[in-house]
Design an enzyme around this catalytic site. Structure first.
Site, PDB file in Angstrom:
ATOM      1  N   GLU A 111       0.903  -1.146   0.082  1.00 54.04           N
ATOM      2  CA  GLU A 111       0.030  -0.158  -0.057  1.00 54.04           C
ATOM      3  C   GLU A 111       0.955   1.144   0.010  1.00 54.04           C
ATOM      4  O   GLU A 111       0.476   2.240  -0.831  1.00 54.04           O
ATOM      5  CB  GLU A 111      -1.042  -0.016   1.072  1.00 54.04           C
ATOM      6  N   ASP A 143      -5.690  -3.305  -1.783  1.00 53.66           N
ATOM      7  CA  ASP A 143      -5.439  -1.745  -1.747  1.00 53.66           C
ATOM      8  C   ASP A 143      -3.826  -1.445  -2.439  1.00 53.66           C
ATOM      9  O   ASP A 143      -4.057  -0.422  -3.195  1.00 53.66           O
ATOM     10  CB  ASP A 143      -5.400  -1.230  -0.535  1.00 53.66           C
TER      11      ASP A 143
END
Length: 434
Positions: A120, A183
């Site tokens: 991420e 993500d």
């Protein structure tokens, strides 16, 4: 969660210390920050944005479709603030890592003695490098260095070459059992599309093709055929902050694949159900939700198959805190009224609970509006609300207060800093999509 605060507003500089192995090049670059949106944007005969046409920081080439802008600072003042905050963030977090890949860079994982980086952080770092080109003359070098590490550590080795192993130990080995993270890979794919628009794809890296490779791998690994995301090992479980509608729309444009239209529709329906049935009159959403195929509901705490396995999986906490940014940015870029309504409910509660004072926003909430902690104000919680407050003119004072709070309480530590800096780009008029 300790945080080194660095006020980036006004005339103050970003005084973060240079991290061990970090980058402190002090690049300032030159731009014409504060320029009005251009009416002539390089496009093909069919209206598509042209690859490699560039997007200098501060140029504001693309006007927003909707939303309310900050009025407490001029565009030039906001640009100067962002430059200082970006430089402070970069000095603290960008680290050369030749032991993972020659010429490689990572966004370090806070001050952890064991974890080097997570996907991420790599994705958000790639996005920031793409947007800040024009201010940072080395942005492309850093972007390519981040991407080298992304591809050097694929999820499950050769089985998922276009997805990244979600966590790396300090010595570069896998720290996440080879798993990819939704993500991280979503942001990596968008960063590659943004790089294609910024620099073109005829250099050392074919950004457009690499983006498509990752987008197709996300579809294969993280999605059901009906467009729902699956963000956890258990079936029909998702993380609300993975609902990145602007990404889905960009992926449809890049690939022509209708599944990304379905992704928008399915995830909107899930959010509407969560707000109506589990946070009525408040509008909060949980970190994780289960039963996305039937009746979406908050994930139970301490169940690692239906969340992170923490007691707060069903609360608005350090995953869902990203939602106002993810949802607000999509409304600003598209004018989708459904996104406005979802975000308006959520931000409306936060404004009422805090009395319009960003420093009074709690560090997490139960979905019934009960605060989890008010011991300190977390940049990672407050930062994304800045983007969410752009969806309605009734939030104007709150929006201005949020801008001032974030600029005066900017932290250079990982996660909080990115969740402040990227919403600041949106609120200043500097966000764009490929």
């Amino acid at each position: 969660m300790a945080a080194a605060l660095t006020g980036c507003g006004g005339g103050g500089g970003g005084g973060a210390e240079v991290a061990d192995g970090g980058i402190g090049d002090g690049a300032t670059g030159t731009t014409t920050g504060g320029a009005a949106p251009s009416t002539s944007n390089p496009r093909s005969s069919s209206g598509e944005l042209l690859s490699g046409t560039g997007y200098a920081f501060g140029s504001r080439l693309d006007a927003y479709a909707a939303g309310t802008l900050v009025t407490v600072a001029s565009p030039q003042q906001m640009d100067d603030t962002i430059r200082r905050c970006y430089d402070a963030w970069k000095r603290e977090n960008l680290v050369r890592t030749d032991n993972i890949a020659p010429g490689g860079y990572v966004i370090k994982f806070a001050n952890s003695p064991t974890v080097r980086t997570v996907s991420e952080g790599m994705g958000m770092g790639m996005i920031l490098m793409s947007v800040m080109a024009g201010h940072d003359p080395n942005a492309r070098t850093y972007f390519d260095g981040l991407f080298k590490v992304v591809r050097a550590r694929p999820a499950y080795g050769p089985r998922q070459p276009a997805l990244m192993d979600w966590r790396l130990w300090m010595d570069g080995r896998s720290g996440g059992d080879g798993w990819p993270a939704t993500d991280g890979d979503l942001d990596i794919a968008l960063g590659l599309l943004m790089a294609d628009r910024q620099w073109g794809s005829d250099g050392q890296v074919n950004y457009k093709q690499e983006a498509i490779n990752t987008i197709n791998a996300i579809k294969e690994w993280f999605m059901y055929p009906d467009g729902r995301l699956r963000g956890r090992p258990s079936e029909n479980t998702s993380r609300t902050s993975d609902f990145m509608f602007g990404h889905f729309r960009a992926f449809k444009k890049a690939t022509g694949d209708a599944i990304w239209d379905a992704a928008v529709e399915k995830q909107i329906a899930i959010l509407q159900a969560l707000q109506a049935n589990h946070s009525p009159g408040i509008g909060l959403v949980p970190d994780f939700c289960k039963d996305t195929n039937t009746s979406p509901a908050p994930s139970p705490g301490r169940n690692p198959g239906v969340g992170d396995g923490t007691v707060t999986d069903g609360d608005y906490f350090f995953n869902a805190c990203r939602c106002p940014w993810r949802y607000g940015s999509d409304y600003v870029m598209t004018g989708d009224e459904r996104m406005r309504e979802i975000c308006r409910k959520l931000v409306g509660f936060l404004q009422a609970d805090s009395g319009g004072n960003p420093g009074s926003i709690a560090t997490g909430y139960k979905l019934n509006g009960t605060a989890i902690s008010r011991a300190y104000s977390a940049g990672g919680i407050v930062g994304p609300v800045l983007a969410g407050a752009m969806v309605d003119p009734s939030f104007q004072t709150f929006l201005n207060n949020l801008w001032s709070w974030n600029t005066n309480n900017f932290t250079t530590h990982y996660y909080d800093s990115e969740l402040q800096l990227i919403p600041m780009l949106l609120a200043s008029g500097n966000w764009w999509t490929p």
